[in-house]
Each structure stands twice: as structure tokens, then as C-alpha cells.
Design a protein around this motif. Structure first.
Motif, PDB file in Angstrom:
ATOM      1  N   GLY A  87     113.340  90.944   9.705  1.00  0.00           N
ATOM      2  CA  GLY A  87     114.477  90.377  10.422  1.00  0.00           C
ATOM      3  C   GLY A  87     115.497  89.712   9.520  1.00  0.00           C
ATOM      4  N   THR A  88     115.097  89.375   8.284  1.00  0.00           N
ATOM      5  CA  THR A  88     116.051  88.756   7.357  1.00  0.00           C
ATOM      6  C   THR A  88     116.939  89.793   6.665  1.00  0.00           C
ATOM      7  OG1 THR A  88     114.428  88.815   5.554  1.00  0.00           O
ATOM      8  CG2 THR A  88     114.520  86.818   6.901  1.00  0.00           C
ATOM      9  N   HIS A  89     116.597  91.070   6.845  1.00  0.00           N
ATOM     10  CA  HIS A  89     117.391  92.148   6.238  1.00  0.00           C
ATOM     11  C   HIS A  89     118.564  92.438   7.167  1.00  0.00           C
ATOM     12  CE1 HIS A  89     117.088  96.086   3.721  1.00  0.00           C
ATOM     13  NE2 HIS A  89     118.327  95.638   3.813  1.00  0.00           N
ATOM     14  N   VAL A  90     119.617  91.644   7.030  1.00  0.00           N
ATOM     15  CA  VAL A  90     120.708  91.677   8.013  1.00  0.00           C
ATOM     16  C   VAL A  90     121.912  92.475   7.539  1.00  0.00           C
ATOM     17  CG1 VAL A  90     120.049  89.495   9.074  1.00  0.00           C
ATOM     18  CG2 VAL A  90     121.576  89.482   7.097  1.00  0.00           C
ATOM     19  N   ASN A  97     128.011  95.173   2.221  1.00  0.00           N
ATOM     20  CA  ASN A  97     128.008  93.970   1.401  1.00  0.00           C
ATOM     21  C   ASN A  97     127.344  94.274   0.054  1.00  0.00           C
ATOM     22  OD1 ASN A  97     127.848  91.451   0.250  1.00  0.00           O
ATOM     23  ND2 ASN A  97     126.843  90.465   1.987  1.00  0.00           N
ATOM     24  N   LYS A  98     128.091  94.159  -1.048  1.00  0.00           N
ATOM     25  CA  LYS A  98     127.532  94.436  -2.366  1.00  0.00           C
ATOM     26  C   LYS A  98     126.408  93.480  -2.732  1.00  0.00           C
ATOM     27  CE  LYS A  98     131.654  96.526  -4.416  1.00  0.00           C
ATOM     28  NZ  LYS A  98     132.663  96.451  -5.504  1.00  0.00           N
ATOM     29  N   MET A  99     126.441  92.289  -2.133  1.00  0.00           N
ATOM     30  CA  MET A  99     125.415  91.286  -2.427  1.00  0.00           C
ATOM     31  C   MET A  99     124.310  91.288  -1.382  1.00  0.00           C
ATOM     32  SD  MET A  99     126.550  89.998  -5.208  1.00  0.00           S
ATOM     33  CE  MET A  99     125.592  88.509  -5.406  1.00  0.00           C
ATOM     34  N   TRP A 100     124.126  92.430  -0.717  1.00  0.00           N
ATOM     35  CA  TRP A 100     123.157  92.499   0.387  1.00  0.00           C
ATOM     36  C   TRP A 100     121.745  92.125  -0.058  1.00  0.00           C
ATOM     37  CZ3 TRP A 100     118.895  95.751   0.290  1.00  0.00           C
ATOM     38  CH2 TRP A 100     118.886  96.710  -0.716  1.00  0.00           C
ATOM     39  N   LEU A 101     121.340  92.587  -1.248  1.00  0.00           N
ATOM     40  CA  LEU A 101     119.974  92.323  -1.695  1.00  0.00           C
ATOM     41  C   LEU A 101     119.790  90.852  -2.061  1.00  0.00           C
ATOM     42  CD1 LEU A 101     117.200  93.433  -2.285  1.00  0.00           C
ATOM     43  CD2 LEU A 101     117.975  94.020  -4.598  1.00  0.00           C
ATOM     44  N   VAL A 102     120.769  90.268  -2.727  1.00  0.00           N
ATOM     45  CA  VAL A 102     120.695  88.839  -3.077  1.00  0.00           C
ATOM     46  C   VAL A 102     120.596  88.005  -1.806  1.00  0.00           C
ATOM     47  CG1 VAL A 102     121.944  86.921  -4.140  1.00  0.00           C
ATOM     48  CG2 VAL A 102     121.963  89.176  -5.228  1.00  0.00           C
ATOM     49  N   ARG A 103     121.401  88.371  -0.808  1.00  0.00           N
ATOM     50  CA  ARG A 103     121.376  87.646   0.467  1.00  0.00           C
ATOM     51  C   ARG A 103     120.026  87.794   1.171  1.00  0.00           C
ATOM     52  NH1 ARG A 103     124.365  85.604   4.753  1.00  0.00           N
ATOM     53  NH2 ARG A 103     123.979  86.520   6.791  1.00  0.00           N
ATOM     54  N   TYR A 104     119.509  89.017   1.168  1.00  0.00           N
ATOM     55  CA  TYR A 104     118.207  89.257   1.807  1.00  0.00           C
ATOM     56  C   TYR A 104     117.103  88.452   1.117  1.00  0.00           C
ATOM     57  CZ  TYR A 104     113.695  91.520   2.424  1.00  0.00           C
ATOM     58  OH  TYR A 104     112.361  91.744   2.639  1.00  0.00           O
ATOM     59  N   LEU A 105     117.086  88.474  -0.195  1.00  0.00           N
ATOM     60  CA  LEU A 105     116.037  87.764  -0.932  1.00  0.00           C
ATOM     61  C   LEU A 105     116.116  86.258  -0.709  1.00  0.00           C
ATOM     62  CD1 LEU A 105     116.157  89.770  -4.289  1.00  0.00           C
ATOM     63  CD2 LEU A 105     114.388  89.893  -2.526  1.00  0.00           C
ATOM     64  N   GLU A 106     117.332  85.709  -0.636  1.00  0.00           N
ATOM     65  CA  GLU A 106     117.467  84.279  -0.412  1.00  0.00           C
ATOM     66  C   GLU A 106     117.054  83.904   1.009  1.00  0.00           C
ATOM     67  OE1 GLU A 106     118.187  80.241  -0.757  1.00  0.00           O
ATOM     68  OE2 GLU A 106     117.674  81.814  -2.195  1.00  0.00           O
ATOM     69  N   LEU A 107     117.456  84.713   1.986  1.00  0.00           N
ATOM     70  CA  LEU A 107     117.038  84.449   3.367  1.00  0.00           C
ATOM     71  C   LEU A 107     115.519  84.552   3.499  1.00  0.00           C
ATOM     72  CD1 LEU A 107     119.796  86.349   5.397  1.00  0.00           C
ATOM     73  CD2 LEU A 107     119.522  83.870   5.158  1.00  0.00           C
ATOM     74  N   THR A 108     114.957  85.518   2.813  1.00  0.00           N
ATOM     75  CA  THR A 108     113.497  85.686   2.843  1.00  0.00           C
ATOM     76  C   THR A 108     112.808  84.481   2.213  1.00  0.00           C
ATOM     77  OG1 THR A 108     113.730  88.090   2.731  1.00  0.00           O
ATOM     78  CG2 THR A 108     111.590  87.170   2.114  1.00  0.00           C
TER      79      THR A 108
END
Length: 621
Positions: free
Chosen positions: A151-154, A160-171
Motif C-alpha cells: 500500500g505504500t507503493h503509491v 514521478n522520477k523519485m518514486w522509489l525513494v518515496r516508496y522506501l521512505e514511506l515503507t
């Protein structure tokens, strides 16, 4: 049985306005009713099982009569699943609901244990047993953990080029908060035998690992690989998550988040991308420098001493340094691999650089009017080679960790230094080739009949060299000294070569004496020029001292002194050849060629047991 079914649906979530005591009684009543019905059914079926002559019709009739009981059990299981799937939310507000669900599960676990024991003794196993609700509970909790991580993979890659950074931080935030809840609220609700804190840690670990592998299989680019590796190796295992002091988690039993094989493959992919980028960037850098060579403008000194450089060495090592700074955020091992890769790529650049320089030199010598500032740009290239070596040493000092690297890595670094050292030496000879191409006619006029009465050839040689040396001041000090050293060797070589070509015949001792004195004077004149421009380089073991020794052979009148002079040359310069000494004696004009060979042969026979490994100017002639 309808009232009981309705009671089951509400047994865990009672109306909030009722007192807790009333709720407890309500739950107990309906759950006890189900238990009683199951016990009655199981007892009757067990008694029937014990009869020696069992009637299948009786067994079928009992099962049909209690058919709704199994349905009620399934409804209760469904309700338990619902409650457990909301554990991390429910435990914050209504922990008693979780406690009640767990009590039901534990009661059923005990019933399963009793049933299985009786089955081993009698072979009787009632319908719907064993329920394995504790196993079901763990499966529900793990499924919920997986859903929370997914669910954090939004964000999507394209959005979004920073999609992975955002996902990892939310996780990270999600796992940290959830494990805090587990530690503080779930642990008191769950029986100790569940070891629920470690179970949740293991669930989050395995579910996250699975989801990350799915992301990896979908394909990652260079920066995304860096973000993932850095997060896995540093953030996840550090105080920001698993080593957070509030959690106090023992991670020794869960293993790495990704298998080493997967990490190695990621690193390999990242290094391949890095290598591809290096190839592209370095090619562009070289093309830019080649354009500078042809633009028809003199390079400008880029430091306080006016030394010529281009930006290519700095650009190349900036690329490498930026990549190494990134890999340092991941691991020392990857940084080492990136460092070795960088050194290999700089070596390849050196080979491409050499090809471009040779092509540049060849085009110039085909038509020397095409590149008016050839000498200036060759000086720039010589300085660049030295700067490449210095930047490589600096990079090694900054990133190289002693004791952690093999001989192969050291050899690759030495190959880099050797590539640019050899290129520097080769390009220095291109630089001198330009100068000595202008001087060649004047060297050809040395030791001729006309030369005997004219100082024009050597004067022109000195003036021309001094003129070129004005350009050489743009060389770095270390390069300047090397160029001057090579220039004086080349000048001495050409002067000696002119002496040995026998373009003049001396008819008398006076002619030989005058020629010898003139040679000594000119050798001192050229040597003085070199000492004036580079005292340290020119004063040490000057090759012009050899010319003085050869001149002594030429002007010697006494045969014994001549023999001593020849022995002195053979002893001092062990690489001189018999042919060279024979040619020198022939220049005198008073010794036949056969006598000259005999004298030289006698000298070499006397010195044949001496080591002759020392190389001097004679090895160049």
C-alpha cells in the motif's frame, strides 16, 4: 440455530453503549452455545464410531442434523479473520477485541490437541477438525503485513522520477510505526508463546523482501539501483529502522533483506550502467578536446605560472569522483569495484587519447601550415598526461584502503599510470620532432668543409632551440625538465652523428686540431644554452661531455695518448660500438680503415670481460 448465527456475527464486535460486563456475558453465551453444539455432535459421532457394527445411515443422519454447526464455525472463523486483519488498528482502540479473538483461538487450539490425541488412540476424527486457527491467525497477520507494505507503493515510475525513494521512505515510516505498536500494544495482548514481536519482525522482513524482488524484476535504472542498495544496506539495517533503540530488535535470526546473489546482480547492473556512461562521457570529452586543437587559437595558461592545460583531466576525474561519492553511501565493497572500474576506464581513455594525438601529429606533419599552434597544443597534451597521473594518485589516496585489495587492482592502477607516463614520453618526442625538423638542415651542415670556417650552423641551432624553449615555459616544471633532458640528448646525438658521417677529410694535424677545438667550443656553447634554461637538468651527466671526449680523439697527436683516449671512451661508455669508434678514427684522415679496426678490436678484446649494460647516448646512434 438462526439466533446463534446472528450472535456469532456480533460476538466480537458488541454495541459500544453496552457495559463491558454485559458484552463479556453476551460473547460467552453465544460462543458457549457453539462449543456445546460441537461437543454434542462430536460425542454422538464418537459413540457411533465405537459401535462394532456401524450403520452408515446413522452417521449420515447425525452429520445432516448438525450440518449448521460447521457453518457456524466457518462464520466464526470468518469473523476472526476480519478482526485479526485489523489487529494493528484495533489494538490501539479496542485491545480487548484482540484478546477475545486470541482466547477463542487458543481454546480451539486446545480442542485440536485433544482431538488429535484421541485420533491417535481411536482413529476417530470429528468433522472440521483440526481447525488450525492459530496457523490461520499467523497467515492473516502476514497477509495484512504484505498489503500494508504494498500500500505504500503509491507512485508509478512514469509519474514521478523519485518514486522509489518515496516508496522506501514511506515503507520505513510504516514499518517503524507498526513495530512500535507491536512492541507496546500487541505484546501484552498476545500469549507469550506467540513470540509476536519477533513474528511481526520476520513477517515485515520477508514481505518487504518479496516486494522488493518484484520491483527489481520489473527493472531498475542506475540511480534507482543506488537508492535501493543504499536503503537496504544502510537505512534498513541502521538506527533509522531495525536498529532503532526504541524497538530493541534482535535481527540476528532474520538474515539479509535480499540474498547476496540478488545484491551482486544489482551491483553488476549498476556497474555496467556506470561503464556505459563512462564510455559515452569520455568520448564526448575527447571530441571536445580534439575540436580545441583545430580551432586556430593559442591555448591560454590556466594557472598563475601560465602552464597550458585543457579541462579533460578534471572532467574525467570529476565523473569518477561523483560516482565514488555515490557508492560510498552504499558499501566499501562497491566503492572499491567502482574505483577499479574507473581506473580501467581512464586507462581506456588514455589509449583513445593516444590515437587522437597520433592522428593530430600525422595531419600536422603532412602540412605544417594547417595547425599554427601545434607546439602549444602538444605542450597542453604533455601537461594533461601529468595531470591525469596526479589526479589518479589523488583519487587513490582518497578512496584506496590499504590491505583490502588484491594484486589485480594494484596492477590496473599501475597500468593507468604507465599508460599516461608512456604517452607523456611519446608526445614529448612529437614536440621535439617539430623543433628538430627545423634544425635538421643545420645539423647536416656540421663537420663539413664549409663548417670549418663558419659558426652559422651551431649559432642557428642555439637560436632556434632558445626560441622553442620560450614556448616550453608553458610546460609544468617536471615536464619542462624532462623535455630539456630529452632535447639535449637529441641535440648531442645529432652532433655526434654528424661527426661519424665523415663529410670532411682532414689533411693535416693542424686541421684535426682546429676541428677538435671547434667541436669542443660548440659543444660547450650548446651545453651552456641548456644550462641557462634548465640548470638542474642540463648540469647532471651532460651528453655534451661525450662530444668533448670524442674531440680529444680527433685532435690527439701522440699515438699513446690516442690509445688512452680510446680506452677511456670504451671504459666510460660501455655501450659504444666498434663501428662507432672505427668511424671516429676514420674522421682523423691519418689512419687507414684497417688500422682503425685493428686498434678498436684490441681495445674491445681488452674490455670483453667487463659488464656492458650501462646505456648512454651511443645506444641512440
Amino acid at each position: 440455530m438462526v439466533p446463534i448465527q446472528r450472535g456469532i456475527e456480533g460476538a466480537l464486535y458488541a454495541p459500544p453503549l453496552l457495559e463491558q460486563r454485559v458484552v463479556d456475558e453476551w460473547q460467552k453465551t453465544y460462543l458457549k452455545s457453539l462449543t456445546d453444539l460441537e461437543n454434542s455432535r462430536d460425542d454422538l459421532l464418537y459413540e457411533l464410531h465405537k459401535l462394532p457394527n456401524q450403520a452408515p445411515a446413522d452417521k449420515s443422519m447425525l452429520k445432516a442434523y448438525f450440518e449448521d454447526v460447521e457453518e457456524l464455525s466457518q462464520l466464526l472463523e470468518k469473523q476472526l479473520r476480519l478482526v485479526l486483519s485489523r489487529t494493528l488498528n484495533t489494538v490501539r482502540k479496542e485491545p480487548t477485541v484482540i484478546v477475545t479473538a486470541l482466547r477463542i483461538i487458543e481454546r480451539e487450539e486446545k480442542a485440536d490437541t485433544f482431538v488429535l490425541q484421541r485420533y491417535r488412540e481411536s482413529g476417530f476424527l470429528p468433522p472440521g477438525r483440526p481447525k488450525k486457527w492459530r496457523q490461520m491467525a499467523m497467515e492473516v497477520l502476514e497477509k495484512e503485513v504484505a498489503q500494508r507494505i504494498e500500500g505504500t507503493h503509491v507512485d508509478e515510475k512514469t509519474a514521478n522520477k523519485m518514486w522509489l525513494v518515496r516508496y522506501l521512505e514511506l515503507t520505513r515510516q510504516l514499518i517503524l510505526e507498526d513495530l512500535r505498536v507491536v512492541k507496546t500494544l500487541c505484546v501484552p495482548c498476545f500469549p507469550p508463546s506467540y513470540d509476536i514481536a519477533n513474528k511481526f519482525v520476520s513477517m515485515y522482513h520477508s514481505c518487504l523482501s518479496y516486494h522488493l524482488q518484484e520491483i527489481i524484476q520489473s527493472g531498475l535504472q542506475g540511480n534507482e539501483i543506488v537508492s535501493l542498495l543504499s536503503w537496504i544496506m544502510n537505512t534498513y539495517t541502521g538506527v533509522e529502522l531495525m536498529q532503532n533503540p526504541e524497538l530493541n530488535i534482535d535481527t540476528s535470526s532474520i538474515g539479509p533483506l535480499l540474498e547476496q546473489r540478488v545484491v551482486d546482480e544489482l551491483q553488476k547492473t549498476y556497474l555496467k550502467t556506470m561503464e556505459s556512461n563512462y564510455t559515452e562521457w569520455m568520448q564526448k570529452t575527447l571530441e571536445t578536446e580534439k575540436e580545441e586543437w583545430q580551432r586556430g587559437e593559442a591555448p591560454q595558461g590556466d594557472d598563475q605560472d601560465g602552464h597550458f592545460h585543457t579541462v579533460s583531466p578534471v572532467i574525467v576525474f570529476q565523473m569518477i569522483d561523483q560516482n565514488l561519492q555515490v557508492t560510498q553511501t552504499i558499501s566499501p565493497e562497491l566503492t572499491f569495484k567502482a574505483l577499479v572500474l574507473g581506473m580501467e576506464q581512464v586507462t581506456k581513455y588514455g589509449l583513445m587519447y593516444r590515437e587522437a594525438v597520433i592522428a593530430f601529429k600525422c595531419r600536422h606533419f603532412e602540412d605544417r601550415s594547417q595547425v599554427p599552434y601545434f607546439t602549444h597544443y602538444v605542450i597542453t597534451i604533455v601537461n594533461n598526461c601529468l595531470q591525469f597521473m596526479e589526479l589518479a594518485q589523488h583519487t587513490k589516496q582518497r578512496y584506496w584502503k590499504t590491505g583490502h585489495h588484491d594484486n589485480s587492482a594494484s596492477q590496473k592502477f599501475e597500468a593507468l599510470l604507465g599508460t599516461f607516463q608512456n604517452l607523456r614520453d611519446e608526445v614529448v618526442h612529437f614536440l621535439l620532432e617539430e623543433a628538430f625538423l627545423d634544425l635538421e638542415p643545420h645539423f647536416q651542415n656540421l663537420i663539413t668543409q664549409k663548417w670549418m670556417t663558419s659558426s652559422h650552423p651551431v649559432d642557428t641551432i642555439c637560436v632556434t632551440l632558445e626560441d622553442y624553449f620560450q614556448d616550453y615555459v608553458h610546460l609544468r616544471a617536471r615536464n619542462f625538465d624532462y623535455v630539456i633532458s630529452e632535447a639535449q640528448n637529441l641535440a648531442a646525438k645529432k652532433y655526434i652523428t654528424a661527426m661519424l658521417q665523415k663529410k670532411v677529410t682532414f689533411k693535416s694535424y693542424e686541421d684535426r686540431r682546429d676541428a677538435g677545438l671547434k667541436i669542443i667550443k660548440e659543444a660547450d656553447q650548446i651545453k651552456g644554452l641548456f644550462i641557462r634554461v634548465a640548470p638542474k637538468a642540463a648540469n647532471f651527466d651532460s651528453p655534451f661531455d661525450i662530444i668533448r671526449n670524442l674531440a680529444e680523439v680527433l685532435k690527439s697527436e701522440d699515438p699513446e695518448i690516442l690509445s688512452l683516449d680510446l680506452h677511456g671512451i670504451a671504459d666510460k661508455y660501455p655501450d659504444v660500438t666498434p663501428e662507432q669508434l672505427t668511424q671516429l678514427l676514420s674522421l682523423r684522415g691519418d689512419i687507414s680503415r684497417s688500422d682503425a679496426r685493428e686498434k678498436v678490436s684490441f681495445i674491445f678484446n681488452a674490455n670483453k670481460n667487463k659488464q656492458r649494460e650501462i646505456r648512454t647516448i651511443f645506444s641512440l646512434i
